[in-house]
Each structure stands twice: as structure tokens, then as C-alpha cells.
Design an enzyme around this catalytic site. Structure first.
Site, PDB file in Angstrom:
ATOM      1  N   LYS A  51       0.833  -1.216   0.000  1.00 12.45           N
ATOM      2  CA  LYS A  51       0.000   0.000   0.000  1.00 12.45           C
ATOM      3  C   LYS A  51       0.864   1.261   0.000  1.00 12.45           C
ATOM      4  O   LYS A  51       0.412   2.317  -0.428  1.00 12.45           O
ATOM      5  CB  LYS A  51      -0.882   0.043   1.258  1.00 12.45           C
ATOM      6  CG  LYS A  51      -1.775  -1.167   1.469  1.00 12.45           C
ATOM      7  CD  LYS A  51      -3.119  -0.958   0.830  1.00 12.45           C
ATOM      8  CE  LYS A  51      -3.976  -2.202   1.007  1.00 12.45           C
ATOM      9  NZ  LYS A  51      -5.220  -2.130   0.272  1.00 12.45           N
ATOM     10  N   ASP A  82       7.723  -7.992   4.896  1.00  9.75           N
ATOM     11  CA  ASP A  82       6.490  -8.080   5.673  1.00  9.75           C
ATOM     12  C   ASP A  82       6.744  -7.878   7.163  1.00  9.75           C
ATOM     13  O   ASP A  82       7.761  -8.321   7.689  1.00  9.75           O
ATOM     14  CB  ASP A  82       5.845  -9.457   5.478  1.00  9.75           C
ATOM     15  CG  ASP A  82       5.296  -9.611   4.074  1.00  9.75           C
ATOM     16  OD1 ASP A  82       4.852  -8.596   3.501  1.00  9.75           O
ATOM     17  OD2 ASP A  82       5.325 -10.739   3.553  1.00  9.75           O
ATOM     18  N   TYR A 136     -12.559  -4.774  11.370  1.00  8.48           N
ATOM     19  CA  TYR A 136     -11.392  -3.895  11.503  1.00  8.48           C
ATOM     20  C   TYR A 136     -11.182  -3.506  12.972  1.00  8.48           C
ATOM     21  O   TYR A 136     -10.092  -3.658  13.530  1.00  8.48           O
ATOM     22  CB  TYR A 136     -11.584  -2.645  10.632  1.00  8.48           C
ATOM     23  CG  TYR A 136     -10.580  -1.566  10.894  1.00  8.48           C
ATOM     24  CD1 TYR A 136      -9.219  -1.806  10.757  1.00  8.48           C
ATOM     25  CD2 TYR A 136     -10.984  -0.287  11.298  1.00  8.48           C
ATOM     26  CE1 TYR A 136      -8.285  -0.813  11.010  1.00  8.48           C
ATOM     27  CE2 TYR A 136     -10.061   0.709  11.556  1.00  8.48           C
ATOM     28  CZ  TYR A 136      -8.714   0.437  11.411  1.00  8.48           C
ATOM     29  OH  TYR A 136      -7.799   1.428  11.672  1.00  8.48           O
TER      30      TYR A 136
END
Ligand code: UDP
Length: 324
Positions: free
Chosen positions: A36, A51, A141
Site C-alpha cells: 500500500k 512483511d 477492523y
């Protein structure tokens, strides 16, 4: 010079914090998988590609740099997407973070600043949400972020890992320099979408629901400038390291604006009368989310400096001259 590992440092809030850390004499080291984030946002700083849950990589980073603390921004953040694809959220936002915390404990890195969220609170039971407000998330979320907050409390008790959880309300705006700003692909956040409609890059802005129990029927949020958030991270880090104590703070301006009010202000600032449509509600959206940040003001001496007008002005400047 204190080395701070900034995970997700190439993302929106991460990159603004990296820049401010450097301005304040810290050495930020960025870890980002660029799923992103934007490499251009952090071109001036040490950068590791990978990561956040890759323990071998983390161990290499902890051996390579004298990291004193970790700031963690690398999460998936879209409420609507989390409802549709919860597995993705539990893997990235919880399982990967568990690996990260294990790695910190193994490598004796003791301090952690965690990007949490207003979404951990769920539907407000009082007008402004302070740190004593019950945490009952209404979407995956929020669940993922609350789970990590709980993990952090247990890691402190068992391993002495100190963590500060910062519950952001609506991060917004861009750096005054115009060099970094908000850029999600696809974009889902209100302010960039509104300004893209103003810039003619979208045919219209869709208002997700005008039948909420608010004065004009649209959702109310508390918009807080990204540099005000970045400053809070550094203050929280310094306080945590000085007092060797875990903490949690709610970070917002304390003032709510409805979607309709925000659109009106954006039309005024841009001078453009873009098209607005009403669309169905988006799953997982509480009607009102406004922070009570008294604790951050009292304990950290933190006070937001940017008004909604300044937020929109900096975001508009970015939208018209975006670098990525
Ligand atoms: N919103 C909207 N249209 C859009 C994007 C967002 O009406 O195209 C609304 C959304 O329903 C919420 C508010 O704007 O009430 C802020 O949403 P955003 O995704 O920016 O942040 P969130 O509150 O989900 O963190």
C-alpha cells in the site's frame, strides 16, 4: 541518535511520522512491503522491503540497526472491506503483529507504539469518546485492533514489553511541504474522494447514508491532521521511554463534522460546486465518532494545531500537486 523502526513507514500516517522523527533528531528506519505504501514517500531514509510478520527479516533488522522502539502503521484499515474480507484483516492486523511482538521480545526491543483506532469503541454510549469508554467494536477492523490492544496488555504483564496504543479518529490532511500526502489505491476515504470530485477526477461524491440519527442525517466524524497525529506519536514515545510504562490515548480534535458539513467546507475552499449523490449506508459505520482527547492533552501536553479548514487546504494542495 535514537533508531526507531517504523513499520508501514511508506504509508500515509507512517510517512508523515517518519518525516517528523527525522526533523526531531531521530533516525527512522522504514520497513514496508509496499503493498500500500509509496517508496517515494520515504526516499531519504534507510528502507527495508518486507512483511511485518517476517521474523527472519525482523531479526536481521534488529541486528543491523540499534533499534530502541518500534512504531507500527502497517495495517489494513478499511471498515467496509473488513466486513467483506475479515480473514485478510485477521491475518495482517493480528497474526502478523503477534509475530512482530514475539520478534521484539526475542530481540529485547522493549518499546512499541501501536496505531489503534476509534473503531475499537463501536457505537458511542456518550457524546465524546474518552479512554474509559467501553470497547465493543461493530466491525472486523475494530475487532482486529482491539485484539492487539489486549495482546499488548498481556505482553506487558508477562514480558515487560511496553506499548502505547493510539486510537486515531479520522486521520486527514497532508504535510504543508506538499511533498507527502494521502494516496490509497483504490481510495476509500472521504476527504480525498471529495477533493478528487472537486478536481474533476471523479464524476461525483457519494454520501453513504443520509438517514442517520444526526442533525443533517449524515455521519459525524472527528477529523485530525496527520501531522498532529505524527507529533502525538513522538510525544507518546518519549513519555513511554521515560516512564517505562504502557499507555493508551484517544487522538482527535474533539469536534465532529458531518459528511454534509465537510462537503460544504470543501466546496468553499476549492471554489468548485462538484456533484453530490446520496447512496446507501456503508456496512459497519457508526453514526457519530468524536474523541475526548483530554488525557493526551494533560499527560502528553498534546494539542491539535490544524482546523478542518487547514486540513482541507493541505489536502487540496496535495490533491492538485500529488507526487504519487
Ligand atoms: N463516506 C462517504 N462517502 C465516501 C467515503 C466515505 O459518505 O465516498 C463517509 C463514511 O460513510 C463515513 C465518513 O465518510 O461516515 C468517513 O469515512 P472514511 O472512510 O473517510 O473514514 P472512517 O470513518 O471509515 O475511518
Amino acid at each position: 541518535m535514537k533508531h526507531i523502526l517504523v513499520i508501514g513507514g511508506a504509508g500515509y500516517i507512517g510517512s508523515h511520522t517518519v518525516r517528523m522523527l527525522a526533523q526531531q533528531g531521530y533516525q527512522p528506519v522504514v520497513l514496508d512491503n509496499l503493498s500500500k505504501g509509496h517508496r517515494e514517500a520515504v526516499s531519504n531514509y534507510p528502507f527495508e522491503l518486507g512483511d511485518l510478520g517476517d521474523k527472519a527479516l525482523l531479526t536481521r533488522i534488529f541486528q543491523k540497526y540499534p533499534i530502541e522502539a518500534v512504531m507500527h502503521f502497517a495495517a489494513f484499515i478499511e471498515v467496509g472491506e473488513s466486513v467483506k474480507e475479515p480473514s485478510k484483516y485477521y491475518h495482517n492486523n493480528v497474526a502478523q503483529v503477534l509475530n512482530l511482538l514475539d520478534s521484539m521480545v526475542e530481540n529485547h526491543v522493549k518499546y512499541f507504539v501501536f496505531s489503534s483506532t476509534a473503531a475499537t469503541f463501536g457505537e458511542p454510549v456518550k457524546p465524546k469518546i474518552d479512554e474509559t469508554h467501553p470497547q465493543n467494536p461493530i466491525n472486523p477492523y475494530g475487532n482486529t485492533k482491539l485484539m492487539v490492544e489486549k495482546m499488548l496488555a498481556d505482553f506487558d504483564t508477562a514480558y515487560g514489553l511496553k506499548a502505547t496504543a493510539l486510537r486515531y479518529f479520522n486521520a486527514s490532511g497532508a504535510d504543508d511541504s506538499g511533498e507527502i500526502g494521502e494516496s490509497h489505491n483504490p481510495e476509500s476515504h472521504l476527504i480525498p474522494i471529495v477533493l478528487q470530485a472537486a478536481a474533476g477526477k471523479r464524476p461525483s461524491i457519494k454520501v453513504f447514508g443520509d438517514d442517520y440519527p444526526t442533525a443533517d442525517g449524515t455521519c459525524i466524524r472527528d477529523y485530525i491532521h496527520v501531522n498532529d497525529l505524527a507529533r502525538a506519536h513522538i510525544l507518546a514515545l518519549e513519555k513511554m521511554m521515560k516512564e517505562d510504562k504502557s499507555e493508551r490515548f484517544n487522538l482527535g480534535s474533539g469536534t465532529g463534522f458531518s459528511v454534509a458539513e465537510l462537503i460544504k467546507e470543501a466546496k468553499k475552499i476549492t471554489g468548485i460546486d462538484f456533484k453530490v449523490e446520496v447512496a446507501p449506508r456503508r456496512a459497519g459505520d457508526p453514526a457519530v465518532l468524536v474523541a475526548d482527547s483530554t488525557k493526551a492533552q494533560q499527560v502528553l501536553g498534546w494539542k491539535p494545531e490544524y482546523s478542518l479548514t487547514r486540513i482541507l487546504q493541505t489536502a487540496w494542495n496535495w490533491e492538485q500537486n500529488r507526487k504519487y
